[in-house]
Design a protein around this motif. Structure first.
Motif, mmCIF file in Angstrom:
data_model
loop_
_atom_site.group_PDB
_atom_site.id
_atom_site.type_symbol
_atom_site.label_atom_id
_atom_site.label_comp_id
_atom_site.label_asym_id
_atom_site.label_seq_id
_atom_site.Cartn_x
_atom_site.Cartn_y
_atom_site.Cartn_z
ATOM 1 N N ALA A 1 10.646 9.284 -6.653
ATOM 2 C CA ALA A 1 9.683 10.385 -6.559
ATOM 3 C C ALA A 1 8.840 10.295 -5.290
ATOM 4 C CB ALA A 1 8.771 10.377 -7.787
ATOM 5 N N TYR A 2 8.933 9.188 -4.576
ATOM 6 C CA TYR A 2 8.145 9.000 -3.351
ATOM 7 C C TYR A 2 8.634 9.973 -2.286
ATOM 8 C CZ TYR A 2 5.999 6.742 0.669
ATOM 9 O OH TYR A 2 5.270 6.480 1.788
ATOM 10 N N GLY A 3 7.710 10.689 -1.672
ATOM 11 C CA GLY A 3 8.069 11.641 -0.613
ATOM 12 C C GLY A 3 8.128 10.945 0.740
ATOM 13 N N PHE A 4 9.312 10.847 1.298
ATOM 14 C CA PHE A 4 9.469 10.202 2.603
ATOM 15 C C PHE A 4 9.028 11.163 3.700
ATOM 16 C CE2 PHE A 4 12.747 7.968 0.095
ATOM 17 C CZ PHE A 4 12.300 6.675 0.274
ATOM 18 N N ARG A 5 8.154 10.688 4.562
ATOM 19 C CA ARG A 5 7.723 11.485 5.714
ATOM 20 C C ARG A 5 8.592 11.112 6.915
ATOM 21 N NH1 ARG A 5 1.509 10.133 5.285
ATOM 22 N NH2 ARG A 5 2.445 8.350 6.292
ATOM 23 N N PRO A 6 8.818 12.048 7.835
ATOM 24 C CA PRO A 6 9.682 11.756 8.989
ATOM 25 C C PRO A 6 9.184 10.599 9.852
ATOM 26 C CG PRO A 6 9.295 14.111 8.807
ATOM 27 C CD PRO A 6 8.426 13.439 7.789
ATOM 28 N N GLU A 7 7.872 10.498 10.044
ATOM 29 C CA GLU A 7 7.365 9.406 10.890
ATOM 30 C C GLU A 7 7.551 8.050 10.224
ATOM 31 O OE1 GLU A 7 3.841 11.286 8.775
ATOM 32 O OE2 GLU A 7 5.409 12.047 10.060
ATOM 33 N N GLY A 8 7.469 7.998 8.899
ATOM 34 C CA GLY A 8 7.731 6.742 8.193
ATOM 35 C C GLY A 8 9.189 6.328 8.307
ATOM 36 N N LEU A 9 10.085 7.314 8.175
ATOM 37 C CA LEU A 9 11.510 7.013 8.332
ATOM 38 C C LEU A 9 11.840 6.606 9.763
ATOM 39 C CD1 LEU A 9 13.072 9.845 6.154
ATOM 40 C CD2 LEU A 9 12.925 7.408 5.623
ATOM 41 N N LEU A 10 11.162 7.239 10.737
ATOM 42 C CA LEU A 10 11.386 6.869 12.142
ATOM 43 C C LEU A 10 10.941 5.434 12.402
ATOM 44 C CD1 LEU A 10 12.214 7.798 14.998
ATOM 45 C CD2 LEU A 10 9.836 8.464 15.322
ATOM 46 N N GLN A 11 9.780 5.062 11.854
ATOM 47 C CA GLN A 11 9.306 3.687 12.036
ATOM 48 C C GLN A 11 10.233 2.691 11.337
ATOM 49 O OE1 GLN A 11 5.203 3.463 10.861
ATOM 50 N NE2 GLN A 11 4.490 4.298 12.815
ATOM 51 N N PHE A 12 10.734 3.065 10.174
ATOM 52 C CA PHE A 12 11.669 2.186 9.475
ATOM 53 C C PHE A 12 12.959 2.029 10.291
ATOM 54 C CE2 PHE A 12 15.113 1.530 6.346
ATOM 55 C CZ PHE A 12 14.704 0.301 5.850
ATOM 56 N N GLY A 13 13.453 3.115 10.869
ATOM 57 C CA GLY A 13 14.647 3.040 11.718
ATOM 58 C C GLY A 13 14.421 2.189 12.951
ATOM 59 N N LEU A 14 13.248 2.348 13.575
ATOM 60 C CA LEU A 14 12.923 1.514 14.741
ATOM 61 C C LEU A 14 12.844 0.042 14.360
ATOM 62 C CD1 LEU A 14 10.220 3.610 16.634
ATOM 63 C CD2 LEU A 14 12.500 2.995 17.439
ATOM 64 N N PHE A 15 12.257 -0.232 13.208
ATOM 65 C CA PHE A 15 12.146 -1.615 12.751
ATOM 66 C C PHE A 15 13.524 -2.233 12.542
ATOM 67 C CE2 PHE A 15 11.662 -4.805 9.374
ATOM 68 C CZ PHE A 15 10.741 -5.640 9.977
ATOM 69 N N CYS A 16 14.413 -1.498 11.868
ATOM 70 C CA CYS A 16 15.772 -2.013 11.634
ATOM 71 C C CYS A 16 16.538 -2.192 12.941
ATOM 72 C CB CYS A 16 16.534 -1.077 10.695
ATOM 73 S SG CYS A 16 15.881 -1.060 9.023
#
Length: 123
Positions: A77-92
């Motif tokens: 149910a957590y709403g993923f925001r684009p900037e959070g996904l971008l930071q997660f992608g950068l981290f990986c």
């Protein structure tokens, strides 16, 4: 007109002729100071790439922790925001660059130490 044409015997190939192999390898005289300077010289910027990846990972860590915490506590149910996904992608991506460049740097350093030891044993 027949004078302008080249005969087959006068045409040379563009490939360089093969050199004969040497019976024994060439040895070079290198002083200890020259060998130390040669082994200390860095020709690639692998360590700089590793440090840049560490900086990106540290910079994107807070957003990644917040994203993962929200997903763990709220589930799907957590709403993923684009900037959070971008930071997660950068981290990986930063973690994968750190790992691969670290492996390359360690392998090259080990090979350089082996070559240096081999040269020192010849003397």
């Amino acid at each position: 007109m027949s004078e302008d044409k080249l005969s087959a015997g006068s045409v040379t190939s563009l490939k360089s002729p093969l050199r004969g192999t040497l019976d024994k390898p060439l040895r070079h005289v290198v002083s200890n100071e020259e060998l130390d300077a040669l082994c200390e010289t860095r020709r690639e910027h692998i360590t700089e790439y590793v440090w840049a990846a560490i900086g990106i990972a540290v910079g994107s860590l807070p957003g990644t922790v917040a994203l993962l915490h929200g997903y763990i506590t709220q589930g799907t149910a957590y709403g993923f925001r684009p900037e959070g996904l971008l930071q997660f992608g950068l981290f990986c991506a930063a973690l994968s660059v750190m790992y691969s460049m670290g492996m390359i740097a360690r392998r090259r350093a080990r090979r350089l130490r082996d070559i240096e030891a081999d040269i020192r044993m010849r003397a």
